[in-house]
Design an enzyme around this catalytic site. Structure first.
Site, PDB file in Angstrom:
ATOM      1  N   THR A 213      37.491  28.061  41.824  1.00 51.18           N
ATOM      2  CA  THR A 213      37.707  27.091  40.732  1.00 51.18           C
ATOM      3  C   THR A 213      39.075  26.425  40.827  1.00 51.18           C
ATOM      4  O   THR A 213      39.390  25.547  40.025  1.00 51.18           O
ATOM      5  CB  THR A 213      37.585  27.784  39.364  1.00 51.18           C
ATOM      6  OG1 THR A 213      38.585  28.805  39.265  1.00 51.18           O
ATOM      7  CG2 THR A 213      36.207  28.393  39.190  1.00 51.18           C
ATOM      8  N   ALA A 214      39.902  26.867  41.777  1.00 46.81           N
ATOM      9  CA  ALA A 214      41.240  26.299  42.042  1.00 46.81           C
ATOM     10  C   ALA A 214      42.239  26.576  40.919  1.00 46.81           C
ATOM     11  O   ALA A 214      43.320  25.987  40.899  1.00 46.81           O
ATOM     12  CB  ALA A 214      41.166  24.798  42.320  1.00 46.81           C
ATOM     13  N   GLY A 215      41.905  27.478  39.999  1.00 47.51           N
ATOM     14  CA  GLY A 215      42.818  27.805  38.906  1.00 47.51           C
ATOM     15  C   GLY A 215      44.094  28.471  39.394  1.00 47.51           C
ATOM     16  O   GLY A 215      45.205  28.090  39.005  1.00 47.51           O
ATOM     17  N   THR A 216      43.943  29.472  40.282  1.00 46.13           N
ATOM     18  CA  THR A 216      45.106  30.206  40.784  1.00 46.13           C
ATOM     19  C   THR A 216      46.009  29.313  41.629  1.00 46.13           C
ATOM     20  O   THR A 216      47.226  29.262  41.436  1.00 46.13           O
ATOM     21  CB  THR A 216      44.655  31.422  41.627  1.00 46.13           C
ATOM     22  OG1 THR A 216      43.914  32.311  40.797  1.00 46.13           O
ATOM     23  CG2 THR A 216      45.842  32.147  42.224  1.00 46.13           C
TER      24      THR A 216
ATOM     25  N   ASP B  66      45.510  31.086  51.467  1.00 40.49           N
ATOM     26  CA  ASP B  66      44.488  31.920  50.830  1.00 40.49           C
ATOM     27  C   ASP B  66      43.239  31.915  51.691  1.00 40.49           C
ATOM     28  O   ASP B  66      43.127  31.125  52.643  1.00 40.49           O
ATOM     29  CB  ASP B  66      44.181  31.401  49.423  1.00 40.49           C
ATOM     30  CG  ASP B  66      43.758  32.527  48.465  1.00 40.49           C
ATOM     31  OD1 ASP B  66      43.528  33.652  48.936  1.00 40.49           O
ATOM     32  OD2 ASP B  66      43.675  32.265  47.255  1.00 40.49           O
TER      33      ASP B  66
ATOM     34  N   GLY C 186       9.182  26.304  44.595  1.00 35.21           N
ATOM     35  CA  GLY C 186      10.495  26.684  45.094  1.00 35.21           C
ATOM     36  C   GLY C 186      10.461  27.641  46.272  1.00 35.21           C
ATOM     37  O   GLY C 186      11.471  27.832  46.957  1.00 35.21           O
ATOM     38  N   GLU C 187       9.324  28.266  46.523  1.00 33.95           N
ATOM     39  CA  GLU C 187       9.198  29.155  47.686  1.00 33.95           C
ATOM     40  C   GLU C 187       9.238  28.325  48.961  1.00 33.95           C
ATOM     41  O   GLU C 187       8.867  27.149  48.970  1.00 33.95           O
ATOM     42  CB  GLU C 187       7.873  29.911  47.584  1.00 33.95           C
ATOM     43  CG  GLU C 187       7.696  31.012  48.619  1.00 33.95           C
ATOM     44  CD  GLU C 187       6.367  31.754  48.467  1.00 33.95           C
ATOM     45  OE1 GLU C 187       5.753  32.068  49.497  1.00 33.95           O
ATOM     46  OE2 GLU C 187       5.960  32.010  47.302  1.00 33.95           O
TER      47      GLU C 187
ATOM     48  N   ARG D  92      33.400  38.993  47.797  1.00 29.69           N
ATOM     49  CA  ARG D  92      34.354  39.449  46.774  1.00 29.69           C
ATOM     50  C   ARG D  92      33.877  40.740  46.111  1.00 29.69           C
ATOM     51  O   ARG D  92      34.649  41.422  45.454  1.00 29.69           O
ATOM     52  CB  ARG D  92      34.562  38.352  45.723  1.00 29.69           C
ATOM     53  CG  ARG D  92      35.467  37.221  46.197  1.00 29.69           C
ATOM     54  CD  ARG D  92      35.502  36.065  45.225  1.00 29.69           C
ATOM     55  NE  ARG D  92      34.327  35.220  45.326  1.00 29.69           N
ATOM     56  CZ  ARG D  92      34.184  34.055  44.692  1.00 29.69           C
ATOM     57  NH1 ARG D  92      35.153  33.624  43.900  1.00 29.69           N
ATOM     58  NH2 ARG D  92      33.096  33.333  44.848  1.00 29.69           N
TER      59      ARG D  92
ATOM     60  N   LYS E 226      50.156  37.665  39.847  1.00 31.76           N
ATOM     61  CA  LYS E 226      49.319  37.109  38.781  1.00 31.76           C
ATOM     62  C   LYS E 226      48.541  38.205  38.083  1.00 31.76           C
ATOM     63  O   LYS E 226      48.241  39.251  38.654  1.00 31.76           O
ATOM     64  CB  LYS E 226      48.349  36.056  39.330  1.00 31.76           C
ATOM     65  CG  LYS E 226      47.194  36.621  40.143  1.00 31.76           C
ATOM     66  CD  LYS E 226      46.215  35.554  40.574  1.00 31.76           C
ATOM     67  CE  LYS E 226      45.088  36.180  41.403  1.00 31.76           C
ATOM     68  NZ  LYS E 226      44.154  35.199  41.941  1.00 31.76           N
TER      69      LYS E 226
END
Length: 312
Positions: free
Chosen positions: A225-228, A220, A41-42, A98, A194
């Site tokens: 996750t598109a929940g809001t 936005d 993986g390196e 964030r 919210k």
């Protein structure tokens, strides 16, 4: 700009699609960089052409997984060791943004850590777009060119010629951004209040403002996750909105996001191509920011002002 050989543009693996469009807009070839991966993986990066004395623009968004960030750090380090004159990190999507403050005890400030990593690696300048929090620019001691996706999204919204338009923010934190859109388009602003049960999970939401018989556009900076955004769209539709659309700068769209958008009341959701989107969703539209970044690169190379790049 093909006659100007004072700068070179290179790309990481996952942002090559955007770097190629930037180079096409600039009229220059994409630089030759090779990423060699080992079985564990390196990986190692190497420039296959001389960059001595050049201004080197490294295009790489730092979206998950972390290999994209590590690739960029190695690109910066290799450029510094190969005697590049200036190293400019072009990061359309700046990950970990964030985490811009301590919002509870004993947590990291990820955005500051990433800024430190980039600075120690050796960048001379940062070019990015729609940071989750504007103050992240202050985490850097080098010049930061902070572009806004409004430069491509607002003209698209105007082209729709929607009557009875209302701009909405899905939360109070995004009200400044939404207010800027509303002022530019000359239309009212609606807010959603919210509360979250935990990260990525919305507990409740209320609309502040009137959406009855209106064409609503929710604004936005990113959709994860598109929940809001889907919950906001469904509530607005129930409140009598004629149509609900959404626009966001960064198409994170992780986990159940695609299914949620497809099943929601949204007519469409518009993103830039700062992050590649490979899922199939009839409601997702991406607008390229390649020309905007190319023009900013051109102006930086020629020591010209970039302030009139901003619509708002």
């Amino acid at each position: 700009m093909s006659e100007n050989n004072s700068f070179l543009v290179f790309s990481g693996t996952k942002t090559r699609y955007l770097a190629e469009k930037i180079c096409a807009s600039l009229g220059c070839p994409l630089g030759n960089l090779v990423v060699t991966r080992f079985s564990d993986g390196e990986f190692v990066v190497s420039y296959e052409q001389s960059i001595r004395g050049k201004d080197v623009f490294l295009v790489q968004s730092t979206f998950p997984n972390s290999d994209n960030l590590m690739e960029l750090l190695l690109m910066i380090d290799a450029a510094k060791r190969a005697s590049a004159r200036n190293i400019i990190a072009v990061i359309p999507y700046f990950g970990w943004a964030r985490q811009d403050r301590k919002d509870k005890p004993r947590v990291s400030i990820g955005a500051k850590l990433i800024a430190d990593l980039l600075s120690v690696a050796g960048i001379d300048r940062l070019m990015t777009m729609d940071l989750h929090a504007d103050q992240i620019q202050g985490f850097f001691d080098v010049p930061v060119d902070h572009l806004y996706a409004s430069g491509v999204i607002l003209p698209y919204l105007q082209s729709l010629q929607l009557k009875d338009l209302v701009i909405a923010s899905p939360d109070v934190g995004g009200s400044k951004r939404a207010n800027t859109f509303a002022k530019y388009l000359g239309c009212p602003l609606v807010l959603c209040n919210k509360t979250r049960a935990r990260a990525n999970v919305v507990a409740s939401m209320q609309i502040i403002g009137d959406v009855k018989d209106k064409n609503v556009v929710i604004v936005d900076d990113m959709v994860d996750t598109a929940g809001t955004i889907t919950k906001a769209a469904d509530i607005m539709k129930e409140a009598g909105a004629k149509s609900v659309r959404a626009c966001a700068s960064h198409c994170v769209m992780s986990g159940p996001a695609t299914e949620r958008v497809e099943a929601s009341s949204l007519e469409e959701i518009v993103f830039t191509d700062s992050i590649p989107y490979t899922d199939r969703c009839s409601k997702v539209k991406q607008i390229s920011v390649a020309d905007m970044f190319a023009e900013t690169i051109r102006r930086v190379v020629n020591n010209e002002s970039i302030s009139n790049q901003y619509l708002v």
